[in-house]
Design a protein around this motif. Structure first.
Motif, PDB file in Angstrom:
ATOM      1  N   HIS A  40       0.864  -1.412  -0.007  1.00 27.04           N
ATOM      2  CA  HIS A  40      -0.065   0.066   0.070  1.00 27.04           C
ATOM      3  C   HIS A  40       0.890   1.397   0.049  1.00 27.04           C
ATOM      4  CE1 HIS A  40      -3.605   2.416   0.702  1.00 27.04           C
ATOM      5  NE2 HIS A  40      -2.942   3.184   1.831  1.00 27.04           N
ATOM      6  N   ALA A  41       1.952   1.326   0.905  1.00 21.47           N
ATOM      7  CA  ALA A  41       2.757   2.383   0.866  1.00 21.47           C
ATOM      8  C   ALA A  41       3.574   2.928  -0.336  1.00 21.47           C
ATOM      9  CB  ALA A  41       3.519   2.449   2.170  1.00 21.47           C
ATOM     10  N   THR A  42       3.976   1.636  -1.070  1.00 21.83           N
ATOM     11  CA  THR A  42       4.802   1.868  -2.064  1.00 21.83           C
ATOM     12  C   THR A  42       4.033   1.987  -3.196  1.00 21.83           C
ATOM     13  OG1 THR A  42       5.188  -0.672  -2.281  1.00 21.83           O
ATOM     14  CG2 THR A  42       6.783   0.787  -1.133  1.00 21.83           C
ATOM     15  N   ALA A  43       2.726   2.062  -3.423  1.00 21.09           N
ATOM     16  CA  ALA A  43       1.856   2.163  -4.380  1.00 21.09           C
ATOM     17  C   ALA A  43       1.843   1.102  -5.453  1.00 21.09           C
ATOM     18  CB  ALA A  43       1.895   3.386  -4.918  1.00 21.09           C
ATOM     19  N   ALA A  44       1.970  -0.222  -4.946  1.00 20.80           N
ATOM     20  CA  ALA A  44       1.838  -1.484  -5.688  1.00 20.80           C
ATOM     21  C   ALA A  44       0.717  -1.695  -6.620  1.00 20.80           C
ATOM     22  CB  ALA A  44       2.205  -2.663  -4.932  1.00 20.80           C
ATOM     23  N   ASP A  45      -0.196  -0.807  -6.333  1.00 22.68           N
ATOM     24  CA  ASP A  45      -1.638  -1.145  -7.012  1.00 22.68           C
ATOM     25  C   ASP A  45      -1.726  -0.020  -8.108  1.00 22.68           C
ATOM     26  OD1 ASP A  45      -1.791   0.890  -4.906  1.00 22.68           O
ATOM     27  OD2 ASP A  45      -4.022   0.597  -4.818  1.00 22.68           O
ATOM     28  N   ALA A  46      -0.759   1.067  -8.055  1.00 24.01           N
ATOM     29  CA  ALA A  46      -0.799   2.126  -9.164  1.00 24.01           C
ATOM     30  C   ALA A  46      -0.331   1.650 -10.649  1.00 24.01           C
ATOM     31  CB  ALA A  46       0.253   3.398  -8.573  1.00 24.01           C
ATOM     32  N   ARG A  48       2.043   1.284 -13.240  1.00 21.12           N
ATOM     33  CA  ARG A  48       3.488   1.526 -13.388  1.00 21.12           C
ATOM     34  C   ARG A  48       3.805   2.223 -14.673  1.00 21.12           C
ATOM     35  NH1 ARG A  48       5.612   1.207  -8.552  1.00 21.12           N
ATOM     36  NH2 ARG A  48       4.570  -0.545  -7.564  1.00 21.12           N
ATOM     37  N   ALA A  49       2.869   2.290 -15.633  1.00 18.88           N
ATOM     38  CA  ALA A  49       3.330   3.086 -16.728  1.00 18.88           C
ATOM     39  C   ALA A  49       3.389   4.646 -16.675  1.00 18.88           C
ATOM     40  CB  ALA A  49       2.443   2.664 -17.876  1.00 18.88           C
ATOM     41  N   ASP A  50       2.630   4.961 -15.695  1.00 14.98           N
ATOM     42  CA  ASP A  50       2.665   6.438 -15.308  1.00 14.98           C
ATOM     43  C   ASP A  50       3.402   6.891 -13.916  1.00 14.98           C
ATOM     44  OD1 ASP A  50       2.076   9.014 -15.225  1.00 14.98           O
ATOM     45  OD2 ASP A  50      -0.258   8.657 -14.718  1.00 14.98           O
ATOM     46  N   PRO A  51       4.605   7.315 -14.154  1.00 10.97           N
ATOM     47  CA  PRO A  51       5.631   7.562 -12.973  1.00 10.97           C
ATOM     48  C   PRO A  51       5.088   8.827 -12.124  1.00 10.97           C
ATOM     49  CG  PRO A  51       6.780   8.042 -14.769  1.00 10.97           C
ATOM     50  CD  PRO A  51       5.296   7.552 -15.345  1.00 10.97           C
ATOM     51  N   ILE A  52       4.296   9.721 -12.719  1.00  7.37           N
ATOM     52  CA  ILE A  52       3.733  10.713 -11.797  1.00  7.37           C
ATOM     53  C   ILE A  52       2.645  10.134 -10.947  1.00  7.37           C
ATOM     54  CG2 ILE A  52       2.469  12.757 -11.961  1.00  7.37           C
ATOM     55  CD1 ILE A  52       5.158  13.051 -12.990  1.00  7.37           C
ATOM     56  N   GLU A  53       1.888   8.866 -11.478  1.00  5.10           N
ATOM     57  CA  GLU A  53       0.955   8.708 -10.639  1.00  5.10           C
ATOM     58  C   GLU A  53       1.352   7.709  -9.491  1.00  5.10           C
ATOM     59  OE1 GLU A  53      -2.900   5.347 -10.653  1.00  5.10           O
ATOM     60  OE2 GLU A  53      -2.016   5.903 -12.445  1.00  5.10           O
ATOM     61  N   VAL A  54       2.552   6.867  -9.660  1.00  2.00           N
ATOM     62  CA  VAL A  54       3.207   6.406  -8.811  1.00  2.00           C
ATOM     63  C   VAL A  54       3.741   6.828  -7.680  1.00  2.00           C
ATOM     64  CG1 VAL A  54       5.076   4.649  -8.383  1.00  2.00           C
ATOM     65  CG2 VAL A  54       3.486   4.200 -10.410  1.00  2.00           C
TER      66      VAL A  54
END
Length: 83
Positions: A40-46, A48-54
């Motif tokens: 959750h803290a490392t944004a594993a669900d974000a 990965r193609a969008d680094p700004i979102e991560v």
């Protein structure tokens, strides 16, 4: 015949996965919870193609955690001092 073998392989794969997930000798509750918090803290669900979102997700979740911890510390100090 090949279709029957494919469905049998798929069934065995599903049963093995269920057995692995419900195995009491597997990961402990604390281990699964820690992995879930890390993901959750490392944004594993974000995406990965969008680094700004991560990075935005990581920043927002970290900021939220720090805010929650700060509020808990404030509440404890408020209660200890006697309102």
């Amino acid at each position: 015949m090949a279709e029957h073998q494919d469905s049998e392989k798929e069934s065995r794969r599903i049963l093995e996965r269920i057995a692995h997930e419900t195995n009491p000798a597997g990961d402990s509750f604390a281990g699964r919870a820690a992995k879930g918090m890390h993901d959750h803290a490392t944004a594993a669900d974000a995406d990965r193609a969008d680094p700004i979102e991560v990075w935005g997700t990581r920043f927002g979740r970290t900021l939220g955690l720090l805010l929650a911890l700060g509020l808990m510390v404030w509440l404890v100090l408020y209660v200890i001092r006697g309102c």
